[in-house]
Design a protein around this motif. Sequence first.
Motif, PDB file in Angstrom:
ATOM      1  N   GLN A 152       0.821  -1.203   0.000  1.00 12.72           N
ATOM      2  CA  GLN A 152       0.000   0.000   0.000  1.00 12.72           C
ATOM      3  C   GLN A 152       0.860   1.261   0.000  1.00 12.72           C
ATOM      4  O   GLN A 152       0.573   2.230  -0.723  1.00 12.72           O
ATOM      5  CB  GLN A 152      -0.931  -0.009   1.216  1.00 12.72           C
ATOM      6  N   GLN A 153       1.919   1.256   0.792  1.00 16.96           N
ATOM      7  CA  GLN A 153       2.822   2.406   0.843  1.00 16.96           C
ATOM      8  C   GLN A 153       3.517   2.610  -0.494  1.00 16.96           C
ATOM      9  O   GLN A 153       3.741   3.749  -0.921  1.00 16.96           O
ATOM     10  CB  GLN A 153       3.866   2.205   1.944  1.00 16.96           C
TER      11      GLN A 153
ATOM     12  N   LYS B 156       1.550   4.772  -2.996  1.00 12.31           N
ATOM     13  CA  LYS B 156       1.634   6.191  -2.644  1.00 12.31           C
ATOM     14  C   LYS B 156       3.023   6.746  -2.954  1.00 12.31           C
ATOM     15  O   LYS B 156       3.176   7.833  -3.525  1.00 12.31           O
ATOM     16  CB  LYS B 156       1.315   6.366  -1.161  1.00 12.31           C
TER      17      LYS B 156
ATOM     18  N   GLU C 256       4.925   9.935  -5.402  1.00  9.11           N
ATOM     19  CA  GLU C 256       5.776  10.969  -4.811  1.00  9.11           C
ATOM     20  C   GLU C 256       7.188  10.920  -5.385  1.00  9.11           C
ATOM     21  O   GLU C 256       7.802  11.968  -5.652  1.00  9.11           O
ATOM     22  CB  GLU C 256       5.818  10.801  -3.293  1.00  9.11           C
TER      23      GLU C 256
ATOM     24  N   SER D  98       8.698   5.138   2.888  1.00 15.07           N
ATOM     25  CA  SER D  98       8.631   5.001   1.432  1.00 15.07           C
ATOM     26  C   SER D  98       9.864   4.331   0.859  1.00 15.07           C
ATOM     27  O   SER D  98       9.766   3.551  -0.091  1.00 15.07           O
ATOM     28  CB  SER D  98       8.432   6.381   0.793  1.00 15.07           C
TER      29      SER D  98
END
Length: 389
Positions: free
Chosen positions: A49-50, A53, A57, A148
Amino acid sequence: MIKTIFGLTTQTTVALLLISSVATFSQTNLTRKKADAIAATELQTQIAQQKVKAEAEWAAKQIEHKNFTMKFTTQIFGDKPKDGRSLYISLHGGGGTTAKANDGQWENQKKLYTPKEGVYFVPRSPANTWNMWHDYPMDELLAEVVRSEIAIDDVNPDKVYVMGYSAGGDGVFQLAPRLADYWGATAMMAGHPGDAQILNLKNVPFTAFVGGKDAAYKRNELVAQWGKRMDSLATAYPGNFIHDTHVYADMPHWMGRKDTIAVPWMASYRRNSLPKDIIWIQDDILRSQFYWLGTDVATAKQGLKARVAVAGNDITIMENQNDVLYIYLNDNLVNLDKKVTVSINGKKVFDKKVLRNANVIKQSIGARLDKSLIFSGKLVIKNGEVSAI
Protein backbone atom coordinates in the motif's frame (compact mmCIF):
# COMPACT_ATOMS: atom_id res chain seq x y z
CA MET A 1 -40.04 -21.72 25.67
CA ILE A 2 -37.50 -20.09 23.38
CA LYS A 3 -37.39 -16.26 23.46
CA THR A 4 -36.22 -14.06 20.59
CA ILE A 5 -33.85 -11.09 20.74
CA PHE A 6 -33.72 -8.78 17.68
CA GLY A 7 -35.30 -11.59 15.69
CA LEU A 8 -32.83 -14.24 16.92
CA THR A 9 -33.57 -17.03 19.33
CA THR A 10 -31.87 -16.96 22.71
CA GLN A 11 -29.98 -20.14 21.76
CA THR A 12 -28.74 -18.55 18.53
CA THR A 13 -27.73 -15.35 20.33
CA VAL A 14 -25.72 -17.28 22.92
CA ALA A 15 -24.02 -19.29 20.19
CA LEU A 16 -23.05 -16.14 18.29
CA LEU A 17 -21.68 -14.54 21.46
CA LEU A 18 -19.60 -17.64 22.14
CA ILE A 19 -18.24 -17.62 18.59
CA SER A 20 -17.43 -13.92 18.88
CA SER A 21 -15.71 -14.50 22.21
CA VAL A 22 -13.61 -17.33 20.81
CA ALA A 23 -12.64 -15.22 17.76
CA THR A 24 -11.63 -12.30 19.96
CA PHE A 25 -9.63 -14.56 22.27
CA SER A 26 -7.88 -16.13 19.30
CA GLN A 27 -6.67 -12.66 18.26
CA THR A 28 -5.46 -11.72 21.74
CA ASN A 29 -3.92 -15.00 22.85
CA LEU A 30 -1.70 -15.77 19.89
CA THR A 31 1.08 -18.32 19.78
CA ARG A 32 4.40 -16.95 18.61
CA LYS A 33 4.03 -18.83 15.34
CA LYS A 34 0.60 -17.30 14.73
CA ALA A 35 1.80 -13.82 15.71
CA ASP A 36 4.76 -14.09 13.35
CA ALA A 37 2.46 -15.22 10.52
CA ILE A 38 0.08 -12.30 11.08
CA ALA A 39 3.02 -9.91 11.20
CA ALA A 40 4.55 -11.21 7.97
CA THR A 41 1.27 -10.93 6.07
CA GLU A 42 0.38 -7.53 7.47
CA LEU A 43 3.85 -6.12 6.79
CA GLN A 44 3.75 -7.15 3.14
CA THR A 45 0.22 -5.78 2.76
CA GLN A 46 1.08 -2.41 4.22
CA ILE A 47 4.36 -2.14 2.31
CA ALA A 48 2.46 -2.75 -0.92
CA GLN A 49 0.00 0.00 0.00
CA GLN A 50 2.82 2.41 0.84
CA LYS A 51 4.55 1.63 -2.44
CA VAL A 52 1.57 2.85 -4.46
CA LYS A 53 1.63 6.19 -2.64
CA ALA A 54 5.43 6.44 -2.73
CA GLU A 55 5.71 5.74 -6.45
CA ALA A 56 3.69 8.87 -7.20
CA GLU A 57 5.78 10.97 -4.81
CA TRP A 58 9.08 9.58 -6.12
CA ALA A 59 8.00 10.29 -9.69
CA ALA A 60 7.26 13.90 -8.71
CA LYS A 61 10.43 14.08 -6.54
CA GLN A 62 8.53 15.72 -3.71
CA ILE A 63 6.60 14.81 -0.57
CA GLU A 64 3.72 16.90 0.73
CA HIS A 65 2.54 17.15 4.32
CA LYS A 66 -0.34 19.53 4.97
CA ASN A 67 0.85 22.86 3.51
CA PHE A 68 4.53 21.85 3.35
CA THR A 69 6.33 20.48 0.30
CA MET A 70 9.75 18.84 0.50
CA LYS A 71 11.54 18.30 -2.79
CA PHE A 72 14.32 15.71 -3.00
CA THR A 73 16.74 13.81 -5.20
CA THR A 74 18.00 10.26 -4.86
CA GLN A 75 21.04 8.40 -6.14
CA ILE A 76 21.60 4.67 -5.72
CA PHE A 77 25.12 3.32 -5.26
CA GLY A 78 26.34 -0.27 -5.39
CA ASP A 79 24.51 -3.55 -5.63
CA LYS A 80 21.66 -4.27 -3.26
CA PRO A 81 22.81 -6.51 -0.38
CA LYS A 82 20.76 -9.56 0.58
CA ASP A 83 19.55 -7.83 3.75
CA GLY A 84 18.37 -4.71 1.89
CA ARG A 85 19.83 -1.36 0.94
CA SER A 86 21.20 1.35 3.19
CA LEU A 87 19.67 4.83 3.26
CA TYR A 88 21.67 8.03 3.77
CA ILE A 89 19.61 11.16 4.41
CA SER A 90 21.85 14.17 3.75
CA LEU A 91 20.74 17.63 4.96
CA HIS A 92 22.02 20.76 3.22
CA GLY A 93 23.25 24.00 4.77
CA GLY A 94 21.96 27.52 4.44
CA GLY A 95 19.18 28.29 6.88
CA GLY A 96 17.69 31.72 7.46
CA THR A 97 18.60 33.16 4.08
CA THR A 98 17.14 33.48 0.61
CA ALA A 99 15.50 30.65 -1.27
CA LYS A 100 18.18 31.04 -3.94
CA ALA A 101 20.97 30.59 -1.40
CA ASN A 102 19.32 27.50 0.06
CA ASP A 103 18.80 26.11 -3.44
CA GLY A 104 22.53 26.49 -4.00
CA GLN A 105 23.31 24.67 -0.78
CA TRP A 106 20.94 21.88 -1.82
CA GLU A 107 22.78 21.52 -5.14
CA ASN A 108 26.09 21.39 -3.29
CA GLN A 109 24.85 18.73 -0.86
CA LYS A 110 23.98 16.42 -3.73
CA LYS A 111 27.68 16.15 -4.57
CA LEU A 112 29.26 16.13 -1.11
CA TYR A 113 29.15 12.45 -0.18
CA THR A 114 29.32 9.14 -2.00
CA PRO A 115 28.40 6.00 -0.08
CA LYS A 116 29.83 2.71 -1.31
CA GLU A 117 26.34 1.21 -1.17
CA GLY A 118 22.90 2.59 -0.58
CA VAL A 119 20.36 5.26 -1.43
CA TYR A 120 21.73 8.80 -1.11
CA PHE A 121 18.65 10.92 -0.35
CA VAL A 122 19.08 14.70 -0.45
CA PRO A 123 15.98 16.70 0.50
CA ARG A 124 15.44 20.42 -0.09
CA SER A 125 14.14 21.93 3.13
CA PRO A 126 10.54 23.12 2.77
CA ALA A 127 11.48 26.26 4.73
CA ASN A 128 14.15 28.98 4.54
CA THR A 129 14.61 29.42 8.27
CA TRP A 130 17.49 28.92 10.69
CA ASN A 131 15.79 25.83 12.17
CA MET A 132 14.74 24.45 8.78
CA TRP A 133 15.71 20.88 9.63
CA HIS A 134 14.35 20.49 13.14
CA ASP A 135 11.08 22.39 13.20
CA TYR A 136 7.62 20.98 12.42
CA PRO A 137 6.93 18.97 10.28
CA MET A 138 10.44 17.60 9.69
CA ASP A 139 9.92 14.56 11.93
CA GLU A 140 6.82 13.57 9.98
CA LEU A 141 8.49 14.16 6.62
CA LEU A 142 11.59 12.11 7.42
CA ALA A 143 9.48 9.32 8.91
CA GLU A 144 7.60 9.23 5.61
CA VAL A 145 10.89 9.12 3.69
CA VAL A 146 11.96 6.03 5.62
CA ARG A 147 8.58 4.32 5.16
CA SER A 148 8.63 5.00 1.43
CA GLU A 149 12.25 3.94 0.92
CA ILE A 150 11.45 0.64 2.63
CA ALA A 151 8.69 0.17 0.06
CA ILE A 152 10.39 1.66 -3.02
CA ASP A 153 14.03 0.57 -2.73
CA ASP A 154 13.88 -2.28 -0.19
CA VAL A 155 15.81 -0.25 2.38
CA ASN A 156 16.68 -2.12 5.56
CA PRO A 157 15.39 0.03 8.47
CA ASP A 158 18.40 -1.06 10.52
CA LYS A 159 20.66 0.68 7.96
CA VAL A 160 19.26 4.21 7.91
CA TYR A 161 21.70 7.09 8.54
CA VAL A 162 21.36 10.87 8.79
CA MET A 163 24.05 13.49 8.15
CA GLY A 164 24.11 17.24 7.56
CA TYR A 165 26.40 20.22 6.99
CA SER A 166 26.15 23.65 8.67
CA ALA A 167 22.40 24.28 9.10
CA GLY A 168 22.08 20.59 8.21
CA GLY A 169 24.49 19.89 11.06
CA ASP A 170 22.23 21.88 13.38
CA GLY A 171 19.44 19.59 12.21
CA VAL A 172 21.44 16.44 12.94
CA PHE A 173 22.19 17.66 16.47
CA GLN A 174 18.42 17.82 17.06
CA LEU A 175 17.13 14.95 14.93
CA ALA A 176 19.75 12.39 15.94
CA PRO A 177 18.56 12.24 19.58
CA ARG A 178 14.92 13.08 18.90
CA LEU A 179 14.51 10.31 16.32
CA ALA A 180 17.22 8.07 17.77
CA ASP A 181 15.21 4.90 17.15
CA TYR A 182 15.42 5.52 13.38
CA TRP A 183 19.20 5.66 12.96
CA GLY A 184 21.94 3.12 12.49
CA ALA A 185 24.42 5.95 13.07
CA THR A 186 24.57 9.73 12.62
CA ALA A 187 27.07 12.35 11.42
CA MET A 188 27.11 16.07 12.23
CA MET A 189 29.22 18.48 10.17
CA ALA A 190 29.86 22.13 11.14
CA GLY A 191 26.72 22.74 13.16
CA HIS A 192 25.96 23.71 16.74
CA PRO A 193 24.06 21.65 19.33
CA GLY A 194 21.71 24.21 20.83
CA ASP A 195 19.51 22.42 23.37
CA ALA A 196 19.86 18.92 21.87
CA GLN A 197 18.98 16.06 24.25
CA ILE A 198 22.31 14.25 24.40
CA LEU A 199 21.07 11.45 26.72
CA ASN A 200 18.73 10.15 24.01
CA LEU A 201 21.86 9.14 22.05
CA LYS A 202 22.66 6.33 24.47
CA ASN A 203 22.18 3.67 21.78
CA VAL A 204 23.10 5.62 18.61
CA PRO A 205 26.66 6.07 17.26
CA PHE A 206 27.29 9.80 16.73
CA THR A 207 30.23 11.38 14.92
CA ALA A 208 30.88 15.13 14.77
CA PHE A 209 33.17 17.32 12.65
CA VAL A 210 34.07 21.00 12.95
CA GLY A 211 36.85 23.34 11.88
CA GLY A 212 38.92 24.72 14.74
CA LYS A 213 38.62 28.18 13.19
CA ASP A 214 34.84 27.91 12.72
CA ALA A 215 34.02 30.45 15.44
CA ALA A 216 30.61 31.60 14.14
CA TYR A 217 27.93 30.75 16.73
CA LYS A 218 30.87 29.25 18.71
CA ARG A 219 30.60 26.09 16.63
CA ASN A 220 34.23 25.13 17.30
CA GLU A 221 33.88 25.50 21.08
CA LEU A 222 30.46 23.89 21.36
CA VAL A 223 31.30 20.85 19.23
CA ALA A 224 34.48 20.28 21.26
CA GLN A 225 32.44 20.54 24.47
CA TRP A 226 29.87 18.12 23.05
CA GLY A 227 32.63 15.63 22.35
CA LYS A 228 33.85 15.87 25.95
CA ARG A 229 30.31 15.31 27.22
CA MET A 230 30.08 12.22 25.04
CA ASP A 231 33.43 11.04 26.46
CA SER A 232 32.05 11.33 29.99
CA LEU A 233 28.81 9.55 29.13
CA ALA A 234 30.68 6.71 27.41
CA THR A 235 32.67 6.26 30.62
CA ALA A 236 29.55 6.37 32.80
CA TYR A 237 27.64 3.93 30.55
CA PRO A 238 30.24 1.41 29.28
CA GLY A 239 29.43 0.11 25.81
CA ASN A 240 27.02 2.97 25.11
CA PHE A 241 27.27 6.51 23.71
CA ILE A 242 29.53 5.38 20.87
CA HIS A 243 31.01 8.51 19.32
CA ASP A 244 33.87 10.01 17.34
CA THR A 245 34.64 13.76 17.47
CA HIS A 246 36.90 15.62 15.03
CA VAL A 247 38.02 19.22 15.56
CA TYR A 248 40.35 20.17 12.69
CA ALA A 249 42.48 22.89 14.25
CA ASP A 250 43.47 24.74 11.07
CA MET A 251 40.19 24.41 9.18
CA PRO A 252 37.41 27.03 8.84
CA HIS A 253 33.71 26.33 8.31
CA TRP A 254 34.48 24.43 5.11
CA MET A 255 36.61 21.44 6.09
CA GLY A 256 37.91 20.53 2.64
CA ARG A 257 35.97 17.25 2.60
CA LYS A 258 37.85 15.84 5.58
CA ASP A 259 34.41 14.97 6.95
CA THR A 260 33.72 12.45 4.17
CA ILE A 261 35.23 9.76 6.41
CA ALA A 262 31.90 9.89 8.24
CA VAL A 263 30.21 7.83 5.52
CA PRO A 264 32.19 4.58 5.95
CA TRP A 265 32.20 5.17 9.73
CA MET A 266 28.40 5.20 9.78
CA ALA A 267 28.18 2.27 7.37
CA SER A 268 30.06 0.09 9.86
CA TYR A 269 27.10 0.28 12.28
CA ARG A 270 23.61 -1.17 12.31
CA ARG A 271 20.77 0.17 14.40
CA ASN A 272 20.18 -1.43 17.76
CA SER A 273 16.41 -1.49 17.33
CA LEU A 274 15.67 -3.10 20.71
CA PRO A 275 18.22 -1.76 23.20
CA LYS A 276 17.85 -3.23 26.69
CA ASP A 277 18.31 0.12 28.47
CA ILE A 278 16.60 3.28 27.18
CA ILE A 279 16.79 6.91 28.26
CA TRP A 280 14.05 9.02 26.66
CA ILE A 281 13.66 12.75 27.16
CA GLN A 282 10.88 14.50 25.25
CA ASP A 283 12.05 17.37 23.03
CA ASP A 284 10.06 20.39 21.89
CA ILE A 285 8.62 18.28 19.05
CA LEU A 286 6.72 15.61 20.98
CA ARG A 287 6.78 11.93 20.08
CA SER A 288 4.36 9.14 20.97
CA GLN A 289 6.96 6.35 20.74
CA PHE A 290 10.69 5.89 21.22
CA TYR A 291 12.09 2.38 20.58
CA TRP A 292 9.81 0.14 22.71
CA LEU A 293 8.55 2.93 24.96
CA GLY A 294 5.51 5.08 24.30
CA THR A 295 3.28 7.72 25.82
CA ASP A 296 0.11 9.70 25.21
CA VAL A 297 1.11 12.82 23.28
CA ALA A 298 -1.91 14.65 24.71
CA THR A 299 -0.27 14.62 28.15
CA ALA A 300 3.38 14.69 27.03
CA LYS A 301 5.56 17.72 27.73
CA GLN A 302 9.03 18.81 26.73
CA GLY A 303 11.65 17.61 29.20
CA LEU A 304 9.71 14.66 30.61
CA LYS A 305 12.10 11.76 31.16
CA ALA A 306 11.83 7.99 31.31
CA ARG A 307 14.52 5.38 31.84
CA VAL A 308 13.57 1.73 31.53
CA ALA A 309 15.69 -1.41 31.32
CA VAL A 310 15.04 -5.05 30.46
CA ALA A 311 16.97 -8.08 31.73
CA GLY A 312 15.53 -11.40 30.66
CA ASN A 313 11.80 -11.08 31.39
CA ASP A 314 12.29 -8.48 34.12
CA ILE A 315 11.46 -4.86 33.28
CA THR A 316 12.75 -2.17 35.62
CA ILE A 317 11.37 1.35 35.49
CA MET A 318 14.15 3.43 37.02
CA GLU A 319 12.54 6.78 36.23
CA ASN A 320 9.25 7.87 34.70
CA GLN A 321 7.91 11.41 34.64
CA ASN A 322 5.12 10.65 32.16
CA ASP A 323 1.47 10.53 33.21
CA VAL A 324 1.13 7.35 31.18
CA LEU A 325 3.93 5.15 29.88
CA TYR A 326 3.51 2.35 27.36
CA ILE A 327 5.93 -0.56 27.09
CA TYR A 328 5.73 -2.44 23.80
CA LEU A 329 6.89 -6.05 23.83
CA ASN A 330 7.81 -8.76 21.35
CA ASP A 331 9.60 -12.09 21.52
CA ASN A 332 12.94 -10.56 20.62
CA LEU A 333 12.81 -8.34 23.68
CA VAL A 334 11.28 -10.79 26.20
CA ASN A 335 9.87 -14.31 26.15
CA LEU A 336 6.13 -13.83 25.90
CA ASP A 337 5.52 -17.51 26.61
CA LYS A 338 6.59 -16.76 30.18
CA LYS A 339 5.56 -14.26 32.84
CA VAL A 340 6.85 -10.72 32.55
CA THR A 341 7.67 -8.77 35.69
CA VAL A 342 7.68 -4.99 36.09
CA SER A 343 9.35 -3.21 39.00
CA ILE A 344 8.99 0.47 39.87
CA ASN A 345 11.31 2.04 42.44
CA GLY A 346 12.47 -1.42 43.48
CA LYS A 347 8.94 -2.75 44.04
CA LYS A 348 7.51 -5.50 41.85
CA VAL A 349 4.11 -4.31 40.61
CA PHE A 350 3.39 -6.78 37.79
CA ASP A 351 4.07 -10.49 37.37
CA LYS A 352 1.92 -12.00 34.63
CA LYS A 353 1.98 -13.29 31.11
CA VAL A 354 1.38 -10.67 28.42
CA LEU A 355 -0.78 -12.04 25.63
CA ARG A 356 0.19 -11.51 22.01
CA ASN A 357 -2.40 -9.29 20.37
CA ALA A 358 -3.13 -9.01 16.66
CA ASN A 359 -4.24 -5.39 17.00
CA VAL A 360 -0.92 -4.39 18.58
CA ILE A 361 0.91 -6.13 15.74
CA LYS A 362 -1.06 -4.30 13.06
CA GLN A 363 -0.78 -0.93 14.79
CA SER A 364 2.99 -1.17 15.18
CA ILE A 365 3.42 -2.14 11.53
CA GLY A 366 1.19 0.72 10.43
CA ALA A 367 3.27 3.19 12.40
CA ARG A 368 6.62 2.38 10.84
CA LEU A 369 6.62 -0.52 8.31
CA ASP A 370 9.68 -1.48 10.33
CA LYS A 371 10.35 -5.23 10.56
CA SER A 372 12.53 -4.73 13.64
CA LEU A 373 9.90 -2.77 15.57
CA ILE A 374 6.89 -5.04 15.24
CA PHE A 375 5.35 -5.54 18.66
CA SER A 376 2.71 -8.02 19.78
CA GLY A 377 2.18 -7.07 23.43
CA LYS A 378 1.68 -3.82 25.31
CA LEU A 379 1.82 -2.73 28.93
CA VAL A 380 0.28 0.45 30.31
CA ILE A 381 1.80 2.15 33.38
CA LYS A 382 -0.35 4.77 35.04
CA ASN A 383 -0.49 5.97 38.65
CA GLY A 384 2.04 3.34 39.62
CA GLU A 385 -0.12 0.50 38.34
CA VAL A 386 0.52 -1.79 35.39
CA SER A 387 -2.02 -3.35 33.07
CA ALA A 388 -1.63 -5.42 29.91
CA ILE A 389 -3.42 -4.93 26.60
